[in-house]
Write a protein that holds these residues in place. Sequence first.
Motif, PDB file in Angstrom:
ATOM      1  N   GLY A 305      10.161  -6.842 -30.425  1.00 16.39           N
ATOM      2  CA  GLY A 305      11.415  -7.051 -31.143  1.00 16.39           C
ATOM      3  C   GLY A 305      11.361  -6.764 -32.624  1.00 16.39           C
ATOM      4  O   GLY A 305      12.158  -7.310 -33.393  1.00 16.39           O
ATOM      5  N   MET A 306      10.422  -5.918 -33.050  1.00 19.26           N
ATOM      6  CA  MET A 306      10.304  -5.535 -34.457  1.00 19.26           C
ATOM      7  C   MET A 306      10.048  -4.038 -34.541  1.00 19.26           C
ATOM      8  O   MET A 306       9.575  -3.436 -33.571  1.00 19.26           O
ATOM      9  N   PRO A 307      10.323  -3.414 -35.682  1.00 23.00           N
ATOM     10  CA  PRO A 307       9.946  -1.998 -35.832  1.00 23.00           C
ATOM     11  C   PRO A 307       8.451  -1.831 -35.568  1.00 23.00           C
ATOM     12  O   PRO A 307       7.633  -2.612 -36.069  1.00 23.00           O
ATOM     13  N   SER A 308       8.102  -0.825 -34.774  1.00 25.46           N
ATOM     14  CA  SER A 308       6.717  -0.646 -34.355  1.00 25.46           C
ATOM     15  C   SER A 308       6.295   0.801 -34.550  1.00 25.46           C
ATOM     16  O   SER A 308       7.007   1.727 -34.143  1.00 25.46           O
ATOM     17  N   VAL A 309       5.109   0.976 -35.135  1.00 25.56           N
ATOM     18  CA  VAL A 309       4.566   2.306 -35.408  1.00 25.56           C
ATOM     19  C   VAL A 309       3.221   2.427 -34.707  1.00 25.56           C
ATOM     20  O   VAL A 309       2.350   1.565 -34.860  1.00 25.56           O
ATOM     21  N   LEU A 310       3.067   3.499 -33.942  1.00 24.25           N
ATOM     22  CA  LEU A 310       1.804   3.758 -33.250  1.00 24.25           C
ATOM     23  C   LEU A 310       1.082   4.914 -33.923  1.00 24.25           C
ATOM     24  O   LEU A 310       1.648   5.993 -34.099  1.00 24.25           O
ATOM     25  N   PHE A 311      -0.177   4.685 -34.292  1.00 17.87           N
ATOM     26  CA  PHE A 311      -1.036   5.737 -34.829  1.00 17.87           C
ATOM     27  C   PHE A 311      -1.884   6.284 -33.690  1.00 17.87           C
ATOM     28  O   PHE A 311      -2.714   5.568 -33.122  1.00 17.87           O
ATOM     29  N   LEU A 312      -1.654   7.532 -33.342  1.00 17.70           N
ATOM     30  CA  LEU A 312      -2.483   8.221 -32.351  1.00 17.70           C
ATOM     31  C   LEU A 312      -3.596   8.949 -33.101  1.00 17.70           C
ATOM     32  O   LEU A 312      -3.349   9.912 -33.820  1.00 17.70           O
ATOM     33  N   CYS A 313      -4.813   8.482 -32.946  1.00 16.04           N
ATOM     34  CA  CYS A 313      -5.929   8.986 -33.753  1.00 16.04           C
ATOM     35  C   CYS A 313      -6.723  10.035 -32.986  1.00 16.04           C
ATOM     36  O   CYS A 313      -7.052   9.851 -31.810  1.00 16.04           O
ATOM     37  N   LEU A 314      -7.025  11.116 -33.663  1.00 16.90           N
ATOM     38  CA  LEU A 314      -7.878  12.162 -33.119  1.00 16.90           C
ATOM     39  C   LEU A 314      -9.226  12.067 -33.822  1.00 16.90           C
ATOM     40  O   LEU A 314      -9.299  12.183 -35.042  1.00 16.90           O
ATOM     41  N   THR A 315     -10.295  11.865 -33.061  1.00 17.50           N
ATOM     42  CA  THR A 315     -11.601  11.641 -33.682  1.00 17.50           C
ATOM     43  C   THR A 315     -12.629  12.683 -33.309  1.00 17.50           C
ATOM     44  O   THR A 315     -13.755  12.617 -33.773  1.00 17.50           O
ATOM     45  N   GLN A 316     -12.280  13.657 -32.480  1.00 21.41           N
ATOM     46  CA  GLN A 316     -13.282  14.636 -32.072  1.00 21.41           C
ATOM     47  C   GLN A 316     -13.817  15.363 -33.300  1.00 21.41           C
ATOM     48  O   GLN A 316     -13.060  15.768 -34.181  1.00 21.41           O
ATOM     49  N   SER A 317     -15.134  15.545 -33.346  1.00 20.27           N
ATOM     50  CA  SER A 317     -15.751  16.194 -34.500  1.00 20.27           C
ATOM     51  C   SER A 317     -15.639  17.705 -34.432  1.00 20.27           C
ATOM     52  O   SER A 317     -15.807  18.393 -35.432  1.00 20.27           O
ATOM     53  N   ALA A 318     -15.387  18.249 -33.244  1.00 21.72           N
ATOM     54  CA  ALA A 318     -15.294  19.698 -33.111  1.00 21.72           C
ATOM     55  C   ALA A 318     -13.962  20.201 -33.641  1.00 21.72           C
ATOM     56  O   ALA A 318     -13.058  19.433 -33.949  1.00 21.72           O
ATOM     57  N   LYS A 319     -13.853  21.519 -33.722  1.00 26.19           N
ATOM     58  CA  LYS A 319     -12.626  22.123 -34.213  1.00 26.19           C
ATOM     59  C   LYS A 319     -11.600  22.176 -33.084  1.00 26.19           C
ATOM     60  O   LYS A 319     -11.478  23.171 -32.381  1.00 26.19           O
ATOM     61  N   ILE A 320     -10.865  21.091 -32.909  1.00 25.13           N
ATOM     62  CA  ILE A 320      -9.819  21.059 -31.898  1.00 25.13           C
ATOM     63  C   ILE A 320      -8.668  21.936 -32.405  1.00 25.13           C
ATOM     64  O   ILE A 320      -8.242  21.812 -33.555  1.00 25.13           O
ATOM     65  N   PRO A 321      -8.158  22.834 -31.577  1.00 27.10           N
ATOM     66  CA  PRO A 321      -7.121  23.732 -32.050  1.00 27.10           C
ATOM     67  C   PRO A 321      -5.864  22.983 -32.494  1.00 27.10           C
ATOM     68  O   PRO A 321      -5.508  21.948 -31.924  1.00 27.10           O
TER      69      PRO A 321
END
Length: 402
Positions: A305-321
């Motif tokens: 019941g409140m404004p909600s923000v989701l952080f989707l984190c990318l942690t791969q060390s390789a060069k993800i396109p």
Amino acid sequence: MSFLTFKPDLTGYAFSEQDLLEAQEGLIKHVDRVAPQWSENRTSPFCRRWYSDVIPQTLFLIDLWKTIRFLAGRVIPDHLPRLDDKMRSLIMATSEKQFMDNWAELQVGHMIASRAVPIEIEPLLSQQQYTSSSKPPSPDFGAMINDARTLFEATVIRVQSLDDYSSVYEYINNFFMSQLALGLSRSVDISIPFLIERKDVSHQQLRLCFHSIRNNEYGDVYLNMNGKSVHVQWRPLPFFIWEEGDPLPKIEGVFAALGSEGVEFGGGMGVNAHMRVEDGDLFVDKIRRSLTNTLRGKKRQLNNGMPSVLFLCLTQSAKIPEEAVDIIQELLDEEVYSKADYDWLSAVVIHNTKSDYSNNPSSSGTFSVNPNAEHLASQDLIDALRLEKTFFRWKYEFGRLG
């Protein structure tokens, strides 16, 4: 050798020798306080970094100290023990996955704390609930954005195929970079297919390929890795004459430089490894499945019941396109925000964790708002996510850790 005794030359990096000295003094005191048994497992991800004598790991530990010190000054006082718990989880993590998940969470906390002061940790829990053996779910962080209490959750989005590729990338890249001392001058481009796994990679084939690179200035070969083709091309590493004060020429790819008096500024082997996606539909489908599973797992924590923000984190060390990030954003815009099942989600930030300390280190990412959210992202929240506005609820001083 350990972080306390390593004295690298940090010229050209984001941190200074003074930053190193402060981190060496402060971090050991903090680590000893929150996790006294930290050094008993020398194979843990934290210990591997602590007892390393390579610059990237040293820069990481400096950044870790700066991050935890910054957060300590912006967390509400009652929640400082909860910050200690987050740090303890990172220090005592037994797997790289656990370690990177905890690190991503601290980085997100740092980003939020740079735009809202103070922040709460697991904000929906009372102290009794927080210490309970059956602790209820809660978002990672909370903050007042103007007059609206806002919830923030950090989670690492994992696509197994990207994790597999990252493992292969590191193995192949490290193999070729380990040949730097052999006096070669080569620029090597390696195209690694999507859906390859570490068990597919043949060390013998890599050795034979390097033998060809060593004996031929130019080459173009395909390595059959369990039915999957790794494409390797190489050529002589370009050289040019450069005198101090002159601008560096714009040369695409990796190059080495020779000064006018024969002083070598670069050389050895330059390696550029990258992903090759041959089945775009399959690539999209695997990202879609991972995104859907991730969002389903976060509904309980953020549907409050409140404004909600989701952080989707990318942690791969390789060069993800970059296409992977673009696909996630397109799926959010076209398939997620249009569904009532996700009206609890006000905004999503696709967050790339810090890994490059060659200049001022900063986490980067993109964000989007859900136009159909039950609690729409306010302009104040949008300004905060754009890093254009900071909201202060009380004055603060940097926390004293030790």
